[in-house]
Design an enzyme around this catalytic site. Structure first.
Site, PDB file in Angstrom:
ATOM      1  N   ASP A 143      33.636  32.095  33.838  1.00 17.06           N
ATOM      2  CA  ASP A 143      33.088  33.239  34.992  1.00 17.06           C
ATOM      3  C   ASP A 143      34.750  33.564  35.526  1.00 17.06           C
ATOM      4  OD1 ASP A 143      30.642  32.226  34.039  1.00 17.06           O
ATOM      5  OD2 ASP A 143      29.622  32.786  36.008  1.00 17.06           O
ATOM      6  N   LYS A 206      29.006  40.248  35.647  1.00 21.73           N
ATOM      7  CA  LYS A 206      28.261  39.593  36.583  1.00 21.73           C
ATOM      8  C   LYS A 206      28.581  40.423  38.090  1.00 21.73           C
ATOM      9  CE  LYS A 206      28.809  35.152  38.734  1.00 21.73           C
ATOM     10  NZ  LYS A 206      29.441  33.823  38.659  1.00 21.73           N
ATOM     11  N   LYS A 242      24.383  39.244  34.593  1.00 20.84           N
ATOM     12  CA  LYS A 242      24.163  38.123  35.450  1.00 20.84           C
ATOM     13  C   LYS A 242      24.298  38.545  36.994  1.00 20.84           C
ATOM     14  CE  LYS A 242      26.054  33.619  36.850  1.00 20.84           C
ATOM     15  NZ  LYS A 242      26.997  32.620  36.651  1.00 20.84           N
TER      16      LYS A 242
END
Length: 297
Positions: A143, A206, A242
């Protein structure tokens, strides 16, 4: 330089980025009012448990605390064999090896926040080195935070080049690009950042790090899912979503599930394509599924 930059404007011109924040708010309000109640079921809550990325990103994390954190995932699998285990354990890169050595459950990914999380303010060489080391130590997903300052300055070339370089380091492993939507402010910025991140190689987009306010919002989710759908229609490439940060209640999770279902459809309703970045939500979902309050995680 102008010629290179026009490449990014050309990409963005294929998508509708002129969005009205007010219209986005209205659309989200309508989805929540009309569609959320039908998804408030035990089955959906079980599914959401299997999409949770159990996350610990504290200053006080240590080998001992991360080992205990991972052991709870092992224990969960034995205690509740009929329930889906979490999708991922998400930690800082220095704990990837601890998680790898402790984790016994098949199918749980090891995600690391990398690339100078949460600010992304570091030299690209440092971001690449940190990511390569995380992968060497056992990370199966990365991430990263998009360079928000560069995006807001209009330097799309650097933003995209960094993501592409990070994806190259990841290879087959999934790269999630955090847009930090609370700093992007407008639906138009969120849409543009989503498209550029996907174009540059993001496997997931995300919302947030959880370190800035506001973190995830249904409005940001709505815009990002619209971008994912349009990108899929344009390229045939499926990208995951996400939401993370500020997922405090089971209803928050159901709202995000509903937005994904309404905009992206069934194809995205697996834990391969929908993840929830949270730690507190796992206990809340479990409590509702088993019908009594529990603090398992």
């Amino acid at each position: 330089m102008a010629e290179r930059m026009s490449k990014y404007d050309e990409i963005l011109s294929k998508y509708n980025t002129k969005l009205s924040d007010e219209k986005v708010r209205e659309a989200v309000k309508r989805i929540i009012a009309e569609r959320v109640p039908e998804n408030d079921t035990t089955e959906v809550k079980k599914f959401l448990m299997g999409s949770v990325e159990l996350t610990t990103l504290k200053t006080t994390d240590s080998d001992v605390s991360v080992m205990a954190f991972t052991e709870r995932v092992n224990k969960f699998d034995n205690t509740y064999p009929d329930l889906p285990h979490v999708a991922t354990i998400c930690v800082y890169p220095c704990f990837a090896e601890v998680v790898k050595e402790t984790l016994d459950v098949e199918g749980v990914e090891i995600a690391c926040v990398s690339g100078s999380f949460p600010s992304s303010q570091a030299l690209l060489e440092v971001k690449i080195a940190e990511t390569a080391l995380a992968i060497k130590d056992g990370a199966t997903e990365i991430d990263m935070v998009m360079s928000v300052g560069k995006f807001l300055s209009g330097d799309y070339e650097t933003v995209c080049d960094e993501i592409s370089e990070m994806k190259q380091v990841c290879g087959e492993r999934k790269l999630k690009v955090i847009l930090e939507t609370g700093c992007l402010k407008t639906a138009e910025n969120i849409k543009k950042a989503s498209i550029l991140a996907m174009y540059a190689g993001a496997d997931y987009i995300k919302t947030s790090t959880g370190k800035e306010s506001p973190a995830a919002t249904p409005e940001a989710a709505y815009v990002m899912c619209q971008a994912i759908k349009e990108y899929y229609d344009e390229t045939g490439i499926q990208v995951g979503f996400k939401p993370a940060g500020g997922l405090n209640t089971v209803m928050d999770a159901i709202i995000y599930y509903t937005i994904v279902k309404e905009i992206l459809g069934e194809k995205w309703l697996t834990n391969q394509w929908l993840r929830l970045g949270t730690s507190r939500l796992a206990n809340l979902l479990l409590s509702e599924v088993i019908g009594e309050e529990t603090k398992f995680f």
